[in-house]
Design a protein around this motif. Structure first.
Motif, mmCIF file in Angstrom:
data_model
loop_
_atom_site.group_PDB
_atom_site.id
_atom_site.type_symbol
_atom_site.label_atom_id
_atom_site.label_comp_id
_atom_site.label_asym_id
_atom_site.label_seq_id
_atom_site.Cartn_x
_atom_site.Cartn_y
_atom_site.Cartn_z
ATOM 1 N N VAL A 170 4.222 -2.079 -0.292
ATOM 2 C CA VAL A 170 4.160 -0.599 -0.933
ATOM 3 C C VAL A 170 5.618 -0.881 -1.761
ATOM 4 O O VAL A 170 4.622 -0.483 -3.218
ATOM 5 C CB VAL A 170 3.879 0.507 0.140
ATOM 6 C CG1 VAL A 170 3.756 1.762 -0.995
ATOM 7 C CG2 VAL A 170 2.180 0.616 0.674
ATOM 8 N N SER A 171 5.980 -0.652 -1.663
ATOM 9 C CA SER A 171 8.062 -0.590 -2.379
ATOM 10 C C SER A 171 7.591 -1.380 -3.329
ATOM 11 O O SER A 171 8.314 -1.470 -4.268
ATOM 12 C CB SER A 171 8.978 -1.052 -1.087
ATOM 13 O OG SER A 171 8.984 -1.465 -0.802
ATOM 14 N N ILE A 172 7.388 -2.726 -3.433
ATOM 15 C CA ILE A 172 7.627 -3.420 -3.705
ATOM 16 C C ILE A 172 6.209 -4.270 -5.069
ATOM 17 O O ILE A 172 5.745 -4.931 -5.949
ATOM 18 C CB ILE A 172 8.577 -5.155 -3.715
ATOM 19 C CG1 ILE A 172 7.095 -5.631 -2.288
ATOM 20 C CG2 ILE A 172 9.202 -4.868 -2.656
ATOM 21 C CD1 ILE A 172 7.297 -6.966 -1.521
ATOM 22 N N MET A 173 5.358 -3.007 -4.746
ATOM 23 C CA MET A 173 4.262 -3.448 -5.243
ATOM 24 C C MET A 173 4.049 -3.586 -7.206
ATOM 25 O O MET A 173 4.930 -3.310 -7.807
ATOM 26 C CB MET A 173 3.317 -2.723 -5.199
ATOM 27 C CG MET A 173 1.692 -2.595 -6.224
ATOM 28 S SD MET A 173 0.637 -1.069 -6.351
ATOM 29 C CE MET A 173 0.509 -1.501 -4.437
ATOM 30 N N PRO A 174 3.564 -4.933 -7.632
ATOM 31 C CA PRO A 174 4.047 -5.266 -9.647
ATOM 32 C C PRO A 174 3.533 -3.279 -10.477
ATOM 33 O O PRO A 174 2.320 -3.251 -10.019
ATOM 34 C CB PRO A 174 3.582 -6.028 -9.786
ATOM 35 C CG PRO A 174 3.512 -6.738 -8.429
ATOM 36 C CD PRO A 174 3.232 -5.453 -7.167
ATOM 37 N N MET A 177 2.702 6.068 2.782
ATOM 38 C CA MET A 177 1.581 6.772 2.923
ATOM 39 C C MET A 177 1.824 7.882 1.317
ATOM 40 O O MET A 177 0.541 8.013 0.616
ATOM 41 C CB MET A 177 0.418 7.389 3.803
ATOM 42 C CG MET A 177 0.202 6.601 5.184
ATOM 43 S SD MET A 177 0.058 8.012 6.639
ATOM 44 C CE MET A 177 -1.512 8.161 5.477
ATOM 45 N N LEU A 178 2.798 8.566 1.148
ATOM 46 C CA LEU A 178 3.333 9.230 0.379
ATOM 47 C C LEU A 178 3.824 8.446 -0.795
ATOM 48 O O LEU A 178 3.186 8.973 -1.786
ATOM 49 C CB LEU A 178 4.839 10.016 0.864
ATOM 50 C CG LEU A 178 4.357 11.424 1.655
ATOM 51 C CD1 LEU A 178 5.227 12.374 2.507
ATOM 52 C CD2 LEU A 178 3.446 12.745 1.139
ATOM 53 N N GLU A 179 4.134 7.532 -0.780
ATOM 54 C CA GLU A 179 4.180 6.440 -1.926
ATOM 55 C C GLU A 179 3.234 6.089 -1.853
ATOM 56 O O GLU A 179 2.775 5.902 -3.325
ATOM 57 C CB GLU A 179 4.977 5.122 -1.327
ATOM 58 C CG GLU A 179 5.448 4.169 -2.401
ATOM 59 C CD GLU A 179 6.631 3.680 -1.832
ATOM 60 O OE1 GLU A 179 7.360 2.509 -2.598
ATOM 61 O OE2 GLU A 179 7.368 3.772 -0.717
ATOM 62 N N VAL A 180 1.865 5.583 -1.304
ATOM 63 C CA VAL A 180 1.134 4.824 -1.410
ATOM 64 C C VAL A 180 0.050 5.735 -2.751
ATOM 65 O O VAL A 180 -0.572 5.673 -3.751
ATOM 66 C CB VAL A 180 -0.333 4.673 -0.407
ATOM 67 C CG1 VAL A 180 -1.101 4.589 -0.790
ATOM 68 C CG2 VAL A 180 0.427 3.545 0.125
ATOM 69 N N SER A 181 0.223 7.220 -1.500
ATOM 70 C CA SER A 181 -0.393 8.381 -2.129
ATOM 71 C C SER A 181 -0.288 8.344 -4.565
ATOM 72 O O SER A 181 -0.805 8.744 -5.238
ATOM 73 C CB SER A 181 0.033 9.571 -1.736
ATOM 74 O OG SER A 181 -0.915 10.899 -3.094
ATOM 75 N N ALA A 182 1.289 8.629 -4.461
ATOM 76 C CA ALA A 182 1.852 8.520 -5.896
ATOM 77 C C ALA A 182 1.044 7.525 -6.713
ATOM 78 O O ALA A 182 1.529 7.481 -8.125
ATOM 79 C CB ALA A 182 3.369 8.688 -5.921
ATOM 80 N N LYS A 183 1.331 5.975 -5.999
ATOM 81 C CA LYS A 183 1.299 5.314 -6.537
ATOM 82 C C LYS A 183 -0.421 4.868 -6.955
ATOM 83 O O LYS A 183 -0.375 3.673 -8.144
ATOM 84 C CB LYS A 183 1.496 3.593 -5.897
ATOM 85 C CG LYS A 183 3.169 3.113 -6.195
ATOM 86 C CD LYS A 183 3.623 2.107 -5.235
ATOM 87 C CE LYS A 183 5.209 1.812 -5.009
ATOM 88 N NZ LYS A 183 5.814 1.283 -6.490
ATOM 89 N N LYS A 196 4.085 8.027 7.545
ATOM 90 C CA LYS A 196 4.410 8.867 6.782
ATOM 91 C C LYS A 196 5.292 9.277 5.208
ATOM 92 O O LYS A 196 4.512 9.092 3.984
ATOM 93 C CB LYS A 196 4.096 9.881 7.016
ATOM 94 C CG LYS A 196 4.496 11.962 6.773
ATOM 95 C CD LYS A 196 3.102 11.649 6.661
ATOM 96 C CE LYS A 196 2.857 12.916 6.001
ATOM 97 N NZ LYS A 196 3.399 14.077 7.132
ATOM 98 N N GLU A 197 5.758 8.155 5.341
ATOM 99 C CA GLU A 197 6.687 7.533 4.207
ATOM 100 C C GLU A 197 6.323 6.747 2.923
ATOM 101 O O GLU A 197 5.857 7.002 1.453
ATOM 102 C CB GLU A 197 7.786 7.369 4.282
ATOM 103 C CG GLU A 197 9.387 8.420 4.582
ATOM 104 C CD GLU A 197 10.576 7.925 4.939
ATOM 105 O OE1 GLU A 197 10.920 6.616 4.892
ATOM 106 O OE2 GLU A 197 10.989 8.270 5.518
#
Length: 449
Positions: free
Chosen positions: A329-333, A385-391, A382-383
């Motif tokens: 998730v954190s490295i999604m282009p 999931m929050l990042e996915v929600s934003a992306k 949980k963190e």
């Protein structure tokens, strides 16, 4: 990594376990190995429960405390009417129950286990204890630790039920009943519109996120053993090159289930690679036939073999599930985020509900890898999931964490329940689609001039 060696003797372990039921102790934290710091303790022990914390001093005293609540760094007191302190004297355990349950455990970031305001191990990130009898626990300090406040060791153990314990067996029965109930709910599901017999859910996601693995896993649950019908594996390019519609069956010779999972070519960040966004639009609208061979260079032509010129509601997509790898998730282009946004807009225009399947949660979080039941305790998940929600642009309530079968040879109850719960959530979203469809027929929008 070598196995941690416990300072507790076998007799001491048996004595502590006798206070807790048919259990065994698993060593999580050992101060002489991991460090006499609050940070080291919390890294190993946060979100773990129930636990037994044990202190040792140079005078030979062994003492500590038990709590059924998970540790954290909230700075708050936690209620626990099961908590108690203890100390060994001549091989005999002296138990001191909590006297003020609402203040049984204190969650302090720069210290080790902190029992109310009565006993703290690794106090202030130093090899010392804090002792104050009469606060939330009444104990004899001289009897408990000989008034020697310097620690030579501190250990924290997690309590695990043994397979022979009544509570463990009871929990297994609960899981079996829960799994059976979920399977029956899926098998007996009926779309709310009479002219559709099966809900169609489209799986979309980056290459390697686990779309095909998710189908294989759901199929495995209903077959009763691990199976692999859809092509899946590890590759830098999509292993799925065709549009496939997979109908699940309740058992080898069972009836088809009322849900069809549609698998697609993986998304890639390059414009010339992966599934074409226009092809996804054709799938949404029901034009694309099963086994259509994707061509990343050109979308589905309307003269292709099997092309549906006038698809019915039963041919269209009723729910979209974005399949996202929790480890990436954190490295999604950025280009991939843009493609997902374009797809989401197309789905929104067609009124198709959307959710996210967050896969590989066990690979992303060591706590979950150790025990899948920790999935809703993990702050790290949980963190993510929050990042996915934003992306991806979906609410947190629309993100469903799952673990698919990959290298396992046998089914796991906890894994099955997560997978089945994800399907139940899909069917609920399908109901939303049909509800909106019926409302649109009852109250059609006026045509613009």
């Amino acid at each position: 990594m070598s196995t941690l060696k416990s300072e507790l003797s076998r007799d001491q372990q048996r004595t502590i376990c006798s206070q807790l039921g048919s259990v065994k102790l698993k060593l999580l934290y050992k101060a002489t190995v991991h460090g006499f710091t609050g940070a080291a303790f919390h890294q190993r022990c946060d979100n773990q429960s129930p636990t037994v914390s044990v202190g040792y001093n140079a005078s030979g005293y062994v003492f500590g405390g038990y709590t059924s609540q998970p540790f954290s760094q909230s700075g708050q007191y936690v209620n626990d009417d099961q908590a108690f302190l203890f100390g060994f004297t001549g091989g005999k355990l002296h138990k001191y129950p909590v006297t003020s349950a609402p203040h049984a455990v204190k969650m302090i970031g720069n210290s080790g286990p902190y029992f109310g305001d009565s006993l703290a191990l690794v106090n202030g990130s130093k090899p010392v204890i804090y002792s104050n009898t009469g606060a939330q626990y009444n104990f004899n300090a001289a009897e408990m630790h000989g008034n020697d406040l310097n620690l030579t060791e501190c250990e924290v153990y997690q309590k695990h039920w043994t397979t022979s314990s009544p509570l463990h067996l009871s929990y297994l029965m609960f899981l079996y009943r829960n799994k059976k109930k979920l399977m029956e709910s899926i098998q007996t599901y009926k779309p709310t519109v009479s002219y559709v017999s099966q809900a169609r859910v489209l799986l979309i996601g980056p290459v390697g996120a686990g779309k095909s693995s998710f189908f294989n896993s759901i199929n495995s649950v209903f077959r009763g053993h691990v199976t692999s019908q859809a092509i899946s594996g590890c590759s830098s390019t999509s292993l799925t090159t065709q549009f496939r519609t997979y109908s699940l069956k309740a058992g080898r010779e069972g009836k088809p289930l009322p849900i069809v999972l549609c698998d697609t070519m993986g998304l890639e960040d390059s414009k010339e690679a992966g599934i074409d966004i226009d092809d996804i639009g054709s799938i949404f609208k029901g034009h694309m036939p099963d086994r259509y061979q994707f061509n990343p260079a050109a979308p589905l032509p309307d003269d292709a073999h099997g092309y549906r010129k006038s698809p019915g509601i039963k041919d269209k997509i009723h729910c979209v599930a974005y399949v996202i790898d929790a480890c990436k998730v954190s490295i999604m282009p950025t280009k991939l985020e843009e493609k997902l946004e374009a797809i989401r807009k197309k789905a929104n225009l067609l009124g198709i509900p959307q959710l996210v399947l967050l896969t590989k949660v066990d690979e992303a979080c060591p706590l979950v890898k150790e025990d899948l039941r920790n999935i809703y305790r993990s702050g790290y998940i949980k963190e993510i999931m929050l990042e996915v929600s934003a992306k991806v642009g979906v609410p947190l309530s629309c993100i469903v964490p799952v673990k698919s079968y990959s290298e396992e040879l046998e089914l796991d109850l906890n894994c099955d329940i997560l997978l089945l719960s994800a399907v139940i959530q899909m069917l609920r979203f399908v109901d939303n689609y049909f509800d909106e469809l019926k409302l649109a027929h009852l109250f059609p929008m006026p045509e613009s001039d």
